[in-house]
Design a protein around this motif. Structure first.
Motif, mmCIF file in Angstrom:
data_model
loop_
_atom_site.group_PDB
_atom_site.id
_atom_site.type_symbol
_atom_site.label_atom_id
_atom_site.label_comp_id
_atom_site.label_asym_id
_atom_site.label_seq_id
_atom_site.Cartn_x
_atom_site.Cartn_y
_atom_site.Cartn_z
ATOM 1 N N ARG A 1 4.609 9.069 -2.458
ATOM 2 C CA ARG A 1 4.450 7.853 -1.656
ATOM 3 C C ARG A 1 5.798 7.425 -1.076
ATOM 4 O O ARG A 1 6.841 7.950 -1.448
ATOM 5 C CB ARG A 1 3.867 6.714 -2.501
ATOM 6 C CG ARG A 1 4.708 6.374 -3.714
ATOM 7 C CD ARG A 1 4.084 5.315 -4.579
ATOM 8 N NE ARG A 1 4.457 3.981 -4.152
ATOM 9 C CZ ARG A 1 3.954 2.876 -4.688
ATOM 10 N NH1 ARG A 1 3.033 2.932 -5.618
ATOM 11 N NH2 ARG A 1 4.350 1.689 -4.265
ATOM 12 N N THR B 1 7.638 3.584 0.425
ATOM 13 C CA THR B 1 7.462 2.149 0.647
ATOM 14 C C THR B 1 8.464 1.647 1.667
ATOM 15 O O THR B 1 9.664 1.957 1.583
ATOM 16 C CB THR B 1 7.634 1.376 -0.681
ATOM 17 O OG1 THR B 1 6.648 1.822 -1.614
ATOM 18 C CG2 THR B 1 7.486 -0.120 -0.463
ATOM 19 N N SER C 1 3.522 5.108 2.993
ATOM 20 C CA SER C 1 2.179 4.790 2.501
ATOM 21 C C SER C 1 2.004 3.329 2.126
ATOM 22 O O SER C 1 0.883 2.838 2.035
ATOM 23 C CB SER C 1 1.861 5.650 1.268
ATOM 24 O OG SER C 1 2.824 5.415 0.241
ATOM 25 N N ASN C 2 3.112 2.613 1.899
ATOM 26 C CA ASN C 2 3.059 1.230 1.427
ATOM 27 C C ASN C 2 4.005 0.357 2.239
ATOM 28 O O ASN C 2 5.064 0.809 2.679
ATOM 29 C CB ASN C 2 3.451 1.145 -0.049
ATOM 30 C CG ASN C 2 2.457 1.828 -0.964
ATOM 31 O OD1 ASN C 2 2.216 3.021 -0.865
ATOM 32 N ND2 ASN C 2 1.886 1.075 -1.869
ATOM 33 N N ILE D 1 -3.089 1.585 7.104
ATOM 34 C CA ILE D 1 -2.572 1.315 5.762
ATOM 35 C C ILE D 1 -3.498 0.309 5.088
ATOM 36 O O ILE D 1 -3.738 -0.771 5.609
ATOM 37 C CB ILE D 1 -1.126 0.801 5.811
ATOM 38 C CG1 ILE D 1 -0.206 1.909 6.345
ATOM 39 C CG2 ILE D 1 -0.658 0.346 4.431
ATOM 40 C CD1 ILE D 1 1.249 1.533 6.451
ATOM 41 N N ARG E 1 -2.331 -1.551 -0.181
ATOM 42 C CA ARG E 1 -1.010 -0.922 -0.140
ATOM 43 C C ARG E 1 -0.008 -1.797 0.615
ATOM 44 O O ARG E 1 1.054 -1.337 1.008
ATOM 45 C CB ARG E 1 -1.110 0.468 0.494
ATOM 46 C CG ARG E 1 -1.834 1.467 -0.400
ATOM 47 C CD ARG E 1 -1.815 2.871 0.170
ATOM 48 N NE ARG E 1 -2.395 3.826 -0.742
ATOM 49 C CZ ARG E 1 -1.742 4.502 -1.681
ATOM 50 N NH1 ARG E 1 -0.441 4.276 -1.840
ATOM 51 N NH2 ARG E 1 -2.341 5.371 -2.460
ATOM 52 N N ILE E 2 -0.392 -3.047 0.833
ATOM 53 C CA ILE E 2 0.499 -4.020 1.466
ATOM 54 C C ILE E 2 0.711 -5.164 0.486
ATOM 55 O O ILE E 2 -0.252 -5.738 -0.038
ATOM 56 C CB ILE E 2 -0.108 -4.559 2.776
ATOM 57 C CG1 ILE E 2 -0.277 -3.428 3.791
ATOM 58 C CG2 ILE E 2 0.768 -5.677 3.357
ATOM 59 C CD1 ILE E 2 -1.008 -3.840 5.058
ATOM 60 N N THR E 3 1.965 -5.476 0.220
ATOM 61 C CA THR E 3 2.289 -6.568 -0.705
ATOM 62 C C THR E 3 3.141 -7.594 0.023
ATOM 63 O O THR E 3 4.186 -7.251 0.599
ATOM 64 C CB THR E 3 3.056 -6.054 -1.935
ATOM 65 O OG1 THR E 3 2.257 -5.079 -2.608
ATOM 66 C CG2 THR E 3 3.356 -7.195 -2.896
ATOM 67 N N CYS F 1 -4.117 -9.106 1.331
ATOM 68 C CA CYS F 1 -3.249 -8.092 0.742
ATOM 69 C C CYS F 1 -2.883 -8.481 -0.688
ATOM 70 O O CYS F 1 -3.277 -9.532 -1.184
ATOM 71 C CB CYS F 1 -1.987 -7.944 1.588
ATOM 72 S SG CYS F 1 -1.020 -9.464 1.723
#
Length: 398
Positions: A128, A130, A190-191, A222, A226-228, A247
């Motif tokens: 992955r 980020t 990916s994030n 996405i 996978r979104i913070t 998210c």
């Protein structure tokens, strides 16, 4: 007048620090919502019936295949492409510098409208990758442990400047699929974490629109899981985030008493720990998120005692949670030092035994000042001495 009738204070930052408008010129299609793009095409003269189809076509070119040239959009007529070029642009932030850490972390300094600069960080991991995205130029929160917080707020980023950061990183990673392809062979990016410069919830609409673009199934694709989004605690916007973005949520918590948090995270003076936790208790249920991530920077002698760990466990009782322990990333002039490894392990053990995951975040990109809390664009870097910052935070002599 009853308390409920009292006028509510605005939740946005001081508007005097924000420009009234960005430079005029052709509108940037990047960052427009689907509805916004459709309305822009209709205003250009496209019929309503055609506009919906054209939006779908343009959307795929921009967000699925990363195309920035209207001439390359070959399923549109030559005349229509010429019209698009006359009325619109396809612009993303301009990369000024790229630094690569010994651990593979990449930090980009990018320039946006007005000549301002922000930083983006890409962190590669096994299986992955980020991207840490910024939402403002500078920050209004002045969290005393954060290097970014020593830079004054200049303005909010537009939706185009936010999603543009994702596109810039994908450019550099060479991750756009070939034109016409519908699937991704690799997911180097990916994030997304909204943990860069600024407070995302003080720029809610632009952040929401940018993340909707990132999640769109006909574009970058996405997943919302996978979104913070990381907030320091803008309480009134937390429920809205659950409803309109959905998210994952992270909270810059960092203290277990209001007295300490008032110093570390001054927004606590407006919405204290109790108010913040009340808002967080309903978030996972509304957004269908599994749990809240509590970010907790480990500061020697400030918030790292066993008593703090036990208080933290008690405070978050009933909230599905993970506690990210962050060894403090020092920066020039910082008024704090990092907790020892033994102290961090002891703190983590107390939380883990209480039933909460408590991973210790491995600092990444420290050699290029890309680690958590270290971002600060060079052109906006107001240098302060350790003594000045310590005096401002009330920690002089400690």
């Amino acid at each position: 007048m009853t308390p409920s009738e009292q006028p509510k204070a605005p939740i946005t930052q001081d508007v005097h620090t924000m420009p009234r408008k960005l430079p005029e010129g052709p509108a940037n299609l990047i960052g427009m919502t689907r509805d916004g793009m459709r309305e822009a095409l209709i205003a250009m003269g496209t019929t309503e019936k055609q506009a919906k189809m054209r939006v779908g076509q343009i959307w795929q070119w921009i967000y699925q295949w990363g195309v920035r040239d209207f001439e390359a959009m070959t399923n549109l007529s030559k005349a229509f492409r010429a019209e698009l070029a006359e009325h619109f642009v396809l612009e993303v932030p301009h990369v000024v510098t790229k630094q690569v850490s010994t651990d593979g972390t990449r930090k980009y300094l990018v320039r946006i409208a007005g000549g301002h600069e922000v930083e983006i960080v890409y962190i590669p991991e096994e299986g992955r990758g980020t991207l840490c995205v910024s939402s403002q130029v500078g920050c209004t929160l002045t969290c005393s442990f954060c290097h970014t917080g020593t830079q004054k707020l200049v303005r909010n980023l537009t939706a185009g400047e936010i999603i543009g950061q994702v596109m810039v990183a994908r450019d550099d990673l060479g991750e756009w699929p070939e034109t016409g392809a519908r699937t991704y062979e690799a997911r180097l990016l990916s994030n997304i974490v909204l943990m860069g410069m600024g407070e995302p919830l003080y720029n809610f609409e632009n952040v929401r629109d940018a993340m909707k673009i990132a999640m769109d199934p006909e574009g970058i694709q996405i997943s919302r899981r996978r979104i913070t989004l990381s907030t320091s605690g803008v309480v009134p916007e937390i429920a809205r985030t659950a409803q309109e973005i959905g998210c994952l949520l992270a909270v810059s918590f960092h203290a277990t008493t209001d007295e300490v948090r008032d110093t570390l995270v001054p927004i606590n003076k407006r919405w204290n720990i109790e108010a913040l936790l009340d808002a967080l208790r309903t978030y996972p249920k509304v957004s269908n998120s599994e749990r809240i991530t509590f970010e907790y920077v480990m500061l020697h002698g400030v918030n790292d005692s066993d008593e703090d760990a036990h208080r933290l466990v008690k405070l978050i009782e009933g909230i599905p949670a993970k506690i990210n322990l962050i060894p403090f990333n020092e920066w020039p002039g910082a008024p704090y030092t990092r907790s020892s490894n033994n102290r961090i392990r002891a703190f983590s053990e107390i939380i883990y035994k209480a039933g909460y995951p408590s991973p210790v975040r491995k600092p990444r990109g420290e050699d290029i000042m890309a680690a958590c809390g270290q971002l600060k664009s060079a052109t906006e870097r107001g240098r302060k001495s350790r003594k000045q910052i310590a005096a401002e935070t009330g920690l002089a002599g400690e």
